[in-house]
Design a protein around this motif. Sequence first.
Motif, PDB file in Angstrom:
ATOM      1  N   MET A  43       0.833  -1.194   0.000  1.00 22.23           N
ATOM      2  CA  MET A  43       0.000   0.000   0.000  1.00 22.23           C
ATOM      3  C   MET A  43       0.872   1.250   0.000  1.00 22.23           C
ATOM      4  SD  MET A  43      -2.907  -0.966   2.869  1.00 22.23           S
ATOM      5  CE  MET A  43      -3.889   0.497   2.572  1.00 22.23           C
ATOM      6  N   LYS A  44       0.301   2.323  -0.515  1.00 26.16           N
ATOM      7  CA  LYS A  44       0.966   3.629  -0.461  1.00 26.16           C
ATOM      8  C   LYS A  44       0.389   4.398   0.723  1.00 26.16           C
ATOM      9  CE  LYS A  44       1.985   3.993  -5.368  1.00 26.16           C
ATOM     10  NZ  LYS A  44       1.805   4.782  -6.600  1.00 26.16           N
ATOM     11  N   HIS A  45       1.268   4.790   1.632  1.00 31.21           N
ATOM     12  CA  HIS A  45       0.857   5.477   2.856  1.00 31.21           C
ATOM     13  C   HIS A  45       1.316   6.925   2.839  1.00 31.21           C
ATOM     14  CE1 HIS A  45      -0.504   2.095   5.442  1.00 31.21           C
ATOM     15  NE2 HIS A  45       0.165   1.418   4.525  1.00 31.21           N
ATOM     16  N   LEU A  46       0.405   7.797   3.217  1.00 32.82           N
ATOM     17  CA  LEU A  46       0.725   9.200   3.450  1.00 32.82           C
ATOM     18  C   LEU A  46       0.577   9.457   4.942  1.00 32.82           C
ATOM     19  CD1 LEU A  46       1.225  12.160   2.600  1.00 32.82           C
ATOM     20  CD2 LEU A  46      -1.267  12.366   2.306  1.00 32.82           C
ATOM     21  N   ILE A  47       1.634   9.943   5.568  1.00 39.56           N
ATOM     22  CA  ILE A  47       1.576  10.326   6.979  1.00 39.56           C
ATOM     23  C   ILE A  47       1.705  11.843   7.049  1.00 39.56           C
ATOM     24  CG2 ILE A  47       2.604  10.133   9.270  1.00 39.56           C
ATOM     25  CD1 ILE A  47       3.706   7.389   8.420  1.00 39.56           C
ATOM     26  N   VAL A  48       0.692  12.484   7.602  1.00 39.70           N
ATOM     27  CA  VAL A  48       0.723  13.932   7.813  1.00 39.70           C
ATOM     28  C   VAL A  48       1.064  14.147   9.277  1.00 39.70           C
ATOM     29  CG1 VAL A  48      -0.567  16.089   7.665  1.00 39.70           C
ATOM     30  CG2 VAL A  48      -0.992  14.260   5.992  1.00 39.70           C
ATOM     31  N   PHE A  49       2.218  14.758   9.509  1.00 39.62           N
ATOM     32  CA  PHE A  49       2.771  14.897  10.859  1.00 39.62           C
ATOM     33  C   PHE A  49       2.764  16.357  11.268  1.00 39.62           C
ATOM     34  CE2 PHE A  49       6.389  15.464  13.757  1.00 39.62           C
ATOM     35  CZ  PHE A  49       6.090  14.521  14.718  1.00 39.62           C
ATOM     36  N   ALA A  50       2.255  16.627  12.486  1.00 42.08           N
ATOM     37  CA  ALA A  50       2.147  18.015  12.926  1.00 42.08           C
ATOM     38  C   ALA A  50       2.617  18.164  14.367  1.00 42.08           C
ATOM     39  CB  ALA A  50       0.716  18.514  12.780  1.00 42.08           C
ATOM     40  N   HIS A  51       3.920  18.267  14.545  1.00 40.80           N
ATOM     41  CA  HIS A  51       4.489  18.598  15.856  1.00 40.80           C
ATOM     42  C   HIS A  51       5.789  19.355  15.623  1.00 40.80           C
ATOM     43  CE1 HIS A  51       5.811  18.505  19.967  1.00 40.80           C
ATOM     44  NE2 HIS A  51       4.689  17.904  20.327  1.00 40.80           N
ATOM     45  N   ILE A  55      -1.232  23.869  -2.276  1.00 39.91           N
ATOM     46  CA  ILE A  55      -2.407  23.034  -2.017  1.00 39.91           C
ATOM     47  C   ILE A  55      -2.432  21.860  -2.997  1.00 39.91           C
ATOM     48  CG2 ILE A  55      -4.931  22.960  -2.050  1.00 39.91           C
ATOM     49  CD1 ILE A  55      -4.907  25.916  -1.215  1.00 39.91           C
ATOM     50  N   LYS A  56      -2.182  22.134  -4.257  1.00 44.62           N
ATOM     51  CA  LYS A  56      -2.198  21.106  -5.298  1.00 44.62           C
ATOM     52  C   LYS A  56      -1.187  19.998  -4.980  1.00 44.62           C
ATOM     53  CE  LYS A  56      -3.558  19.703  -9.419  1.00 44.62           C
ATOM     54  NZ  LYS A  56      -4.892  19.134  -9.547  1.00 44.62           N
ATOM     55  N   ALA A  57      -0.010  20.388  -4.513  1.00 39.87           N
ATOM     56  CA  ALA A  57       1.024  19.389  -4.186  1.00 39.87           C
ATOM     57  C   ALA A  57       0.531  18.435  -3.115  1.00 39.87           C
ATOM     58  CB  ALA A  57       2.304  20.089  -3.736  1.00 39.87           C
ATOM     59  N   GLU A  58      -0.102  18.974  -2.069  1.00 45.04           N
ATOM     60  CA  GLU A  58      -0.607  18.114  -0.987  1.00 45.04           C
ATOM     61  C   GLU A  58      -1.767  17.248  -1.473  1.00 45.04           C
ATOM     62  OE1 GLU A  58       1.246  17.873   1.669  1.00 45.04           O
ATOM     63  OE2 GLU A  58       2.466  19.508   0.864  1.00 45.04           O
ATOM     64  N   GLN A  59      -2.607  17.795  -2.323  1.00 46.24           N
ATOM     65  CA  GLN A  59      -3.721  17.020  -2.866  1.00 46.24           C
ATOM     66  C   GLN A  59      -3.218  15.857  -3.717  1.00 46.24           C
ATOM     67  OE1 GLN A  59      -6.127  20.019  -4.805  1.00 46.24           O
ATOM     68  NE2 GLN A  59      -7.266  20.458  -2.927  1.00 46.24           N
ATOM     69  N   GLU A  60      -2.120  16.047  -4.399  1.00 45.28           N
ATOM     70  CA  GLU A  60      -1.545  14.966  -5.207  1.00 45.28           C
ATOM     71  C   GLU A  60      -1.035  13.833  -4.325  1.00 45.28           C
ATOM     72  OE1 GLU A  60       1.234  17.010  -7.742  1.00 45.28           O
ATOM     73  OE2 GLU A  60      -0.371  17.755  -9.053  1.00 45.28           O
ATOM     74  N   TYR A  61      -0.455  14.169  -3.172  1.00 40.42           N
ATOM     75  CA  TYR A  61      -0.030  13.121  -2.226  1.00 40.42           C
ATOM     76  C   TYR A  61      -1.242  12.339  -1.721  1.00 40.42           C
ATOM     77  CZ  TYR A  61       4.749  14.926  -1.962  1.00 40.42           C
ATOM     78  OH  TYR A  61       6.032  15.310  -2.266  1.00 40.42           O
ATOM     79  N   ILE A  62      -2.323  13.035  -1.435  1.00 36.06           N
ATOM     80  CA  ILE A  62      -3.541  12.367  -0.955  1.00 36.06           C
ATOM     81  C   ILE A  62      -4.116  11.469  -2.053  1.00 36.06           C
ATOM     82  CG2 ILE A  62      -5.954  12.765  -0.289  1.00 36.06           C
ATOM     83  CD1 ILE A  62      -4.921  15.275   1.228  1.00 36.06           C
ATOM     84  N   ILE A  75      -4.083   7.139   4.757  1.00 31.56           N
ATOM     85  CA  ILE A  75      -3.660   8.439   5.275  1.00 31.56           C
ATOM     86  C   ILE A  75      -3.677   8.378   6.792  1.00 31.56           C
ATOM     87  CG2 ILE A  75      -4.206  10.906   5.377  1.00 31.56           C
ATOM     88  CD1 ILE A  75      -5.749  10.411   2.665  1.00 31.56           C
ATOM     89  N   THR A  76      -2.567   8.770   7.402  1.00 32.89           N
ATOM     90  CA  THR A  76      -2.474   8.830   8.865  1.00 32.89           C
ATOM     91  C   THR A  76      -2.139  10.248   9.286  1.00 32.89           C
ATOM     92  OG1 THR A  76      -1.733   6.525   9.022  1.00 32.89           O
ATOM     93  CG2 THR A  76      -1.252   7.954  10.903  1.00 32.89           C
ATOM     94  N   PHE A  77      -2.868  10.740  10.279  1.00 36.21           N
ATOM     95  CA  PHE A  77      -2.542  12.010  10.926  1.00 36.21           C
ATOM     96  C   PHE A  77      -1.910  11.691  12.275  1.00 36.21           C
ATOM     97  CE2 PHE A  77      -6.127  14.957   9.056  1.00 36.21           C
ATOM     98  CZ  PHE A  77      -5.556  14.853   7.804  1.00 36.21           C
ATOM     99  N   ILE A  78      -0.754  12.274  12.553  1.00 40.19           N
ATOM    100  CA  ILE A  78      -0.119  12.158  13.863  1.00 40.19           C
ATOM    101  C   ILE A  78       0.039  13.575  14.402  1.00 40.19           C
ATOM    102  CG2 ILE A  78       1.933  11.440  15.165  1.00 40.19           C
ATOM    103  CD1 ILE A  78       2.487   9.375  12.931  1.00 40.19           C
ATOM    104  N   TYR A  79      -0.591  13.840  15.564  1.00 41.52           N
ATOM    105  CA  TYR A  79      -0.519  15.184  16.113  1.00 41.52           C
ATOM    106  C   TYR A  79      -0.888  15.197  17.597  1.00 41.52           C
ATOM    107  CZ  TYR A  79      -5.638  15.184  15.405  1.00 41.52           C
ATOM    108  OH  TYR A  79      -6.981  14.880  15.415  1.00 41.52           O
ATOM    109  N   PRO A  80      -0.407  16.213  18.316  1.00 41.21           N
ATOM    110  CA  PRO A  80      -0.800  16.376  19.713  1.00 41.21           C
ATOM    111  C   PRO A  80      -2.140  17.096  19.809  1.00 41.21           C
ATOM    112  CG  PRO A  80       0.713  18.126  19.101  1.00 41.21           C
ATOM    113  CD  PRO A  80       0.571  17.239  17.894  1.00 41.21           C
ATOM    114  N   ILE A  81      -2.852  16.853  20.881  1.00 39.00           N
ATOM    115  CA  ILE A  81      -4.078  17.594  21.167  1.00 39.00           C
ATOM    116  C   ILE A  81      -3.687  18.869  21.899  1.00 39.00           C
ATOM    117  CG2 ILE A  81      -6.274  17.587  22.415  1.00 39.00           C
ATOM    118  CD1 ILE A  81      -6.147  15.655  20.000  1.00 39.00           C
ATOM    119  N   TRP A  82      -4.009  19.996  21.289  1.00 41.56           N
ATOM    120  CA  TRP A  82      -3.765  21.294  21.908  1.00 41.56           C
ATOM    121  C   TRP A  82      -5.103  22.008  22.020  1.00 41.56           C
ATOM    122  CZ3 TRP A  82       0.929  23.012  18.436  1.00 41.56           C
ATOM    123  CH2 TRP A  82       2.076  22.314  18.845  1.00 41.56           C
ATOM    124  N   TRP A  83      -5.447  22.455  23.213  1.00 40.85           N
ATOM    125  CA  TRP A  83      -6.702  23.155  23.437  1.00 40.85           C
ATOM    126  C   TRP A  83      -7.874  22.357  22.837  1.00 40.85           C
ATOM    127  CZ3 TRP A  83      -6.795  26.536  27.108  1.00 40.85           C
ATOM    128  CH2 TRP A  83      -5.628  27.236  27.424  1.00 40.85           C
TER     129      TRP A  83
END
Length: 195
Positions: A1-9, A65-72, A78-86
């Motif tokens: 499978m092709k995996h996209l991980i969007v990481f936000a920390h 935006i187009k670049a990110e849409q192409e990855y999707i 698709i996996t999102f990894i991020y901390p919970i803030w507020w």
Amino acid sequence: MKHLIVFAHPHQEGTNQAILKRMVHTLEKQGHEVVVRDLYALNFQPVLTEADTEAMKVGNTPADIKAEQEYITAADAITFIYPIWWTGLPAILKGYVDRVFAYGFAYGYGETGVAQLLTGKKGLIINTHGQTNEIYDQVGMTDGLKITSTTGIFGFVGIESVGHLIFGSAPYADEAQLENVLRQVEETVTTAFNS
């Protein structure tokens, strides 16, 4: 499978980075193809502007935006990894969703209501927070986070959820606790993407 991980920390060390590294290692060991989009490293611009929406209306999606849409589009999962803030997503990830999961790309509207344009993809969300899991469970925050992110984002656009992991007390985890978190991530990834 092709995996996209969007990481936000923003930190280069810590629990979220350890989760990212373990997930990438696990997926690659199992033969999956992995792309990581580290929003802080990319200095992703999270503010949806009038110029963005006007450009997209006429089919001239801004390049970032187009670049990110192409990855999707290329991803099976698709996996999102991020901390919970507020009690929610970090601003950079919220802005990513605002700008990238755009009308006409991720969803639309038709005679029968919402058209989910990202069906056929699997989704996983992994969160950390500083509070204990027991307190988040007790006040309803755990369920609330799953509804707003898993249902409200992935479900809305047709991404099939394969899990939502929420790890409390992350800043205070000792080595044994961190290894337990990473083991759960590895087990979830193995089960969710190899069955």
